[in-house]
Design a protein around this motif. Structure first.
Motif, PDB file in Angstrom:
ATOM      1  N   UNK A   1      -3.986 -20.948 -33.473  1.00 42.31           N
ATOM      2  CA  UNK A   1      -3.058 -19.874 -33.540  1.00 42.31           C
ATOM      3  C   UNK A   1      -2.212 -19.623 -32.485  1.00 42.31           C
ATOM      4  N   UNK A   2      -1.126 -20.032 -32.357  1.00 38.96           N
ATOM      5  CA  UNK A   2      -0.408 -19.795 -30.998  1.00 38.96           C
ATOM      6  C   UNK A   2       0.707 -18.707 -31.008  1.00 38.96           C
ATOM      7  N   UNK A   3       1.035 -18.185 -29.942  1.00 41.73           N
ATOM      8  CA  UNK A   3       2.162 -17.234 -30.201  1.00 41.73           C
ATOM      9  C   UNK A   3       2.983 -17.350 -28.854  1.00 41.73           C
ATOM     10  N   UNK A   4       4.329 -17.121 -28.864  1.00 46.71           N
ATOM     11  CA  UNK A   4       5.184 -17.120 -27.669  1.00 46.71           C
ATOM     12  C   UNK A   4       5.301 -15.570 -27.111  1.00 46.71           C
ATOM     13  N   UNK A   5       4.439 -14.442 -27.717  1.00 49.34           N
ATOM     14  CA  UNK A   5       4.633 -13.186 -27.408  1.00 49.34           C
ATOM     15  C   UNK A   5       3.375 -12.709 -27.726  1.00 49.34           C
ATOM     16  N   UNK A   6       2.838 -12.130 -26.662  1.00 49.74           N
ATOM     17  CA  UNK A   6       1.400 -11.289 -26.589  1.00 49.74           C
ATOM     18  C   UNK A   6       1.711  -9.695 -26.501  1.00 49.74           C
ATOM     19  N   UNK A   7       3.076  -9.316 -26.430  1.00 48.65           N
ATOM     20  CA  UNK A   7       3.361  -7.947 -26.015  1.00 48.65           C
ATOM     21  C   UNK A   7       3.015  -7.181 -27.157  1.00 48.65           C
ATOM     22  N   UNK A   8       3.337  -5.749 -27.264  1.00 44.54           N
ATOM     23  CA  UNK A   8       3.335  -4.805 -28.259  1.00 44.54           C
ATOM     24  C   UNK A   8       1.814  -4.844 -29.006  1.00 44.54           C
ATOM     25  N   UNK A   9       0.872  -4.516 -27.988  1.00 44.22           N
ATOM     26  CA  UNK A   9      -0.548  -4.261 -28.424  1.00 44.22           C
ATOM     27  C   UNK A   9      -0.984  -5.678 -29.400  1.00 44.22           C
ATOM     28  N   UNK A  10      -0.515  -6.887 -28.850  1.00 45.89           N
ATOM     29  CA  UNK A  10      -1.121  -7.830 -29.684  1.00 45.89           C
ATOM     30  C   UNK A  10      -2.601  -8.180 -29.193  1.00 45.89           C
ATOM     31  N   UNK A  11      -2.907  -7.619 -27.821  1.00 50.76           N
ATOM     32  CA  UNK A  11      -4.171  -7.738 -27.365  1.00 50.76           C
ATOM     33  C   UNK A  11      -4.708  -6.415 -27.378  1.00 50.76           C
ATOM     34  N   UNK A  12      -5.599  -5.960 -28.111  1.00 57.29           N
ATOM     35  CA  UNK A  12      -6.020  -4.707 -27.884  1.00 57.29           C
ATOM     36  C   UNK A  12      -6.942  -4.685 -26.695  1.00 57.29           C
ATOM     37  N   UNK A  13      -6.660  -3.522 -25.974  1.00 57.31           N
ATOM     38  CA  UNK A  13      -7.674  -3.081 -24.740  1.00 57.31           C
ATOM     39  C   UNK A  13      -8.888  -2.688 -24.879  1.00 57.31           C
ATOM     40  N   UNK A  14      -9.684  -3.447 -24.225  1.00 60.33           N
ATOM     41  CA  UNK A  14     -11.227  -3.104 -24.167  1.00 60.33           C
ATOM     42  C   UNK A  14     -11.443  -2.100 -23.605  1.00 60.33           C
TER      43      UNK A  14
ATOM     44  N   UNK B   1       0.749  -1.284   0.104  1.00 55.49           N
ATOM     45  CA  UNK B   1       0.043   0.113  -0.106  1.00 55.49           C
ATOM     46  C   UNK B   1       0.900   1.270  -0.052  1.00 55.49           C
ATOM     47  N   UNK B   2       1.967   1.456   0.825  1.00 53.29           N
ATOM     48  CA  UNK B   2       2.606   2.470   0.751  1.00 53.29           C
ATOM     49  C   UNK B   2       3.534   2.616  -0.443  1.00 53.29           C
ATOM     50  N   UNK B   3       3.553   1.963  -1.322  1.00 54.74           N
ATOM     51  CA  UNK B   3       4.303   1.857  -2.520  1.00 54.74           C
ATOM     52  C   UNK B   3       3.677   2.443  -3.718  1.00 54.74           C
ATOM     53  N   UNK B   4       4.287   3.260  -4.608  1.00 56.51           N
ATOM     54  CA  UNK B   4       3.496   3.404  -5.933  1.00 56.51           C
ATOM     55  C   UNK B   4       3.333   2.080  -6.608  1.00 56.51           C
ATOM     56  N   UNK B   5       2.302   1.765  -7.347  1.00 53.48           N
ATOM     57  CA  UNK B   5       2.302   0.544  -8.203  1.00 53.48           C
ATOM     58  C   UNK B   5       2.860   0.861  -9.433  1.00 53.48           C
ATOM     59  N   UNK B   6       4.385   0.850  -9.500  1.00 53.51           N
ATOM     60  CA  UNK B   6       5.014   1.002 -11.041  1.00 53.51           C
ATOM     61  C   UNK B   6       5.680  -0.209 -11.193  1.00 53.51           C
ATOM     62  N   UNK B   7       6.350  -0.056 -12.474  1.00 53.09           N
ATOM     63  CA  UNK B   7       7.174  -1.509 -12.877  1.00 53.09           C
ATOM     64  C   UNK B   7       6.351  -2.117 -13.779  1.00 53.09           C
ATOM     65  N   UNK B   8       6.679  -3.418 -13.743  1.00 54.30           N
ATOM     66  CA  UNK B   8       6.085  -4.257 -15.079  1.00 54.30           C
ATOM     67  C   UNK B   8       4.470  -4.735 -14.782  1.00 54.30           C
ATOM     68  N   UNK B   9       4.300  -4.579 -13.546  1.00 52.72           N
ATOM     69  CA  UNK B   9       2.837  -5.277 -13.133  1.00 52.72           C
ATOM     70  C   UNK B   9       1.838  -4.369 -13.820  1.00 52.72           C
ATOM     71  N   UNK B  10       1.970  -2.924 -14.149  1.00 60.62           N
ATOM     72  CA  UNK B  10       0.926  -2.057 -14.576  1.00 60.62           C
ATOM     73  C   UNK B  10       1.320  -1.569 -16.010  1.00 60.62           C
ATOM     74  N   UNK B  11       2.879  -1.924 -16.336  1.00 60.73           N
ATOM     75  CA  UNK B  11       2.981  -1.476 -17.684  1.00 60.73           C
ATOM     76  C   UNK B  11       2.640  -2.039 -18.917  1.00 60.73           C
ATOM     77  N   UNK B  12       2.205  -3.286 -18.514  1.00 56.58           N
ATOM     78  CA  UNK B  12       1.622  -4.338 -19.437  1.00 56.58           C
ATOM     79  C   UNK B  12       0.248  -3.360 -20.026  1.00 56.58           C
ATOM     80  N   UNK B  13      -0.570  -2.906 -18.977  1.00 54.57           N
ATOM     81  CA  UNK B  13      -1.954  -2.074 -19.682  1.00 54.57           C
ATOM     82  C   UNK B  13      -1.587  -0.753 -20.043  1.00 54.57           C
TER      83      UNK B  13
END
Length: 199
Positions: free
Chosen positions: A77-90, A37-49
């Motif tokens: 259709x399988x993929x090893x990487x779904x980064x770089x906007x492979x999944x569009x945000x709803x 709670x005292x820390x900013x939610x920074x880093x990869x946890x939220x960067x994905x969105x």
């Protein structure tokens, strides 16, 4: 009847065990939230969105769950990487992918609960599948990735159990409705009537 009672006893035991695991998970999430709670939610946890709102993250997470279920049934259709906007945000509650995923998840949840209450292994398999998906769904907490096929390893156990369980239950029901079963039931009923008449 004896078999059904045994299945019900096993189902109740499994339900109690599952409830205990959910309580442990809830305590872990509460402890995690208190520590972070005292820390900013920074880093990869939220960067994905990216800069997505909480609502958009939840809608996207539900849509991704539908993609996971589709991959289990039809892994074309399988993929090893779904980064770089492979999944569009709803961003809309009326998005078709969100609505279809939500309807499918709701139907599976209801089916899993109803079948489990009847002592069916297929119901427990469905609940195992959905329960294993929940911690990696981004619904509880952001996990650092929008979608990854490696996250299906544990949920796929429930899916692999579901297929033979559903087939065995369908086959048992088909055999129970067969003409041979009806003849045996009538013969047993006549035998019981004779025994009662002699007494």
């Amino acid at each position: 009847d004896l078999v059904r009672r045994r299945w019900r006893d096993r189902t109740r035991l499994l339900a109690a065990s599952t409830a205990g695991m959910w309580m442990v998970l809830a305590l872990w999430l509460a402890a995690r939230a208190a520590v972070l709670a005292p820390f900013e939610p920074a880093g990869t946890a939220l960067e994905a969105f990216g800069a997505a709102t909480v609502l958009s993250r939840i809608l996207t997470a539900i849509s991704v769950l539908g993609r996971y279920l589709l991959l289990l049934v039809f892994p074309l259709k399988l993929s090893a990487d779904y980064s770089f906007d492979q999944i569009p945000l709803v961003t809309s509650l009326l998005d078709p992918s969100f609505l279809l995923s939500l309807a499918l998840l709701a139907a599976l949840s209801v089916a899993g609960i109803l079948l489990s209450r009847r002592g069916r292994l297929s119901g427990l398999s469905i609940l195992l599948l959905l329960g294993a998906l929940l911690p990696v769904s981004n619904l509880l907490v952001p996990i650092g990735t929008v979608m990854a096929e490696r996250l299906l390893y544990v949920p796929s156990i429930g899916f692999c159990l579901l297929l033979p369980a559903a087939f065995a239950e369908w086959r048992g029901a088909a055999e129970a409705r067969g003409p041979g079963s009806r003849r045996l039931a009538r013969a047993a009923a006549r035998s019981e009537e004779r025994r009662v008449g002699k007494e």
